[in-house]
Design an enzyme around this catalytic site. Sequence first.
Site, PDB file in Angstrom:
ATOM      1  N   HIS A  56       0.802  -1.152   0.012  1.00  0.00           N
ATOM      2  CA  HIS A  56      -0.019   0.055  -0.134  1.00  0.00           C
ATOM      3  C   HIS A  56       0.957   1.193   0.137  1.00  0.00           C
ATOM      4  CE1 HIS A  56       1.072  -0.436   4.268  1.00  0.00           C
ATOM      5  NE2 HIS A  56       0.249   0.912   4.482  1.00  0.00           N
ATOM      6  N   HIS A  58       1.633   3.875   1.857  1.00  0.00           N
ATOM      7  CA  HIS A  58       2.069   4.434   2.920  1.00  0.00           C
ATOM      8  C   HIS A  58       3.671   4.538   2.881  1.00  0.00           C
ATOM      9  CE1 HIS A  58      -1.309   4.188   6.184  1.00  0.00           C
ATOM     10  NE2 HIS A  58      -1.368   5.344   5.512  1.00  0.00           N
ATOM     11  N   ASP A  60       6.350   4.211   4.728  1.00  0.00           N
ATOM     12  CA  ASP A  60       7.367   3.132   5.291  1.00  0.00           C
ATOM     13  C   ASP A  60       7.419   2.048   4.274  1.00  0.00           C
ATOM     14  OD1 ASP A  60       4.555   3.136   6.377  1.00  0.00           O
ATOM     15  OD2 ASP A  60       5.259   1.592   7.678  1.00  0.00           O
ATOM     16  N   HIS A  61       6.276   1.848   3.216  1.00  0.00           N
ATOM     17  CA  HIS A  61       6.094   0.624   2.261  1.00  0.00           C
ATOM     18  C   HIS A  61       6.719   1.012   1.162  1.00  0.00           C
ATOM     19  CE1 HIS A  61       4.053  -1.463   5.542  1.00  0.00           C
ATOM     20  NE2 HIS A  61       3.918  -0.455   5.980  1.00  0.00           N
TER      21      HIS A  61
HETATM   22 ZN    ZN Z   1       3.612   0.522   7.952  1.00  0.00          ZN
HETATM   23 ZN    ZN Z   2       0.284   1.590   6.608  1.00  0.00          ZN
END
Ligand code: ZN
Ligand code: ZN
Length: 238
Positions: A56, A58, A60-61
Site C-alpha cells: 500500500h 504509506h 514506510d512501504h
Molecule cells: Zn506501515
Molecule cells: Zn500503513
Amino acid sequence: MMEVAFLGVGEAFGASANTALLVNRELLLECGPHALLQLRKLGADLAKIKLVFISHFHGDHFLGLPALLLAAREDGREESLTLLGPEGLTRVTQELLYLSYRKSLEELPYEVNFVEAGEKVRLHGYEFEFALTQHSLAALAISVKRRKKKLTYAGDGAPTEGLVKLASGSDLLVAEAYGSGAATHSSPVLAAQLAKKAKVKLLALVHLWRGLSKDEVEKAREIFDSILVPGDLETVKI
Ligand SMILES: [Zn+2]
Ligand SMILES: [Zn+2]
C-alpha cells in the site's frame, strides 16, 4: 525450501528498519526508505531481484523505490523487473522517480513491468494471491507459493476474513503487530488469533509499535505458541 530474510521489522517511525522481506533473494516484499540500505547490509545482489511487491502507499512501504531502481541501474542491471502492487503503482513510481532524481522509468536501462494485484498472479515460478486488510487506506496482504511452501505476508492493517482465508495453512505467516489499539492495525493478540484460525505453522510478528509492552507478545503466546519476533536482518528457512 523457501528462505525469508527480514530486511527490517520496524514500523514507520521507530528504531528498526522499515518492514521489508527478501524471499529466496529474488522477491522483495515492500520497499520503504530503508530497504536498499538493508539489502546492501545483507549483501543481496540487486540484479537477482525479479519482483518487488508493494502492499500500500504509506511511506514506510514504498518510498524506497527510487533508490532501489537507480541503485540497480548503477549496479548494471539489464534484466527486466516486475513491480507488483495496488492500482496506481505505475503513476506513483513515475512521480517518485521524478520528485527524487528528476528521472523517468523510460530512462532506466532495464524494463520495469507493472502488474496490478488481481485474483491470482503467476510470475517467475511463484503463485501469488491477495486479500484486503482493514487499514486507513487500501492495503493488500499477499501469499507466495512455490514447491508446496507457502508464505503469507499480511502487510499493514487489522485482519479480515479474506486474510484468514489467504493465510490458511501457511508455513510462515508474517503479520504486523503494531498494537496501538487502532482499528486500522493488527496487534500481537489479533495476529495470534489469525494464526490459530488459519492453522499456520509459524507466526512472525513485525511492524511492532516502538512503545509496545513485551506483555502483549506474551499474551499472544498464550493463544498461539509458535511465535517468532525476528530482528532486522534475521533469516528464516521454511
Ligand atoms: Zn506501515
Ligand atoms: Zn500503513
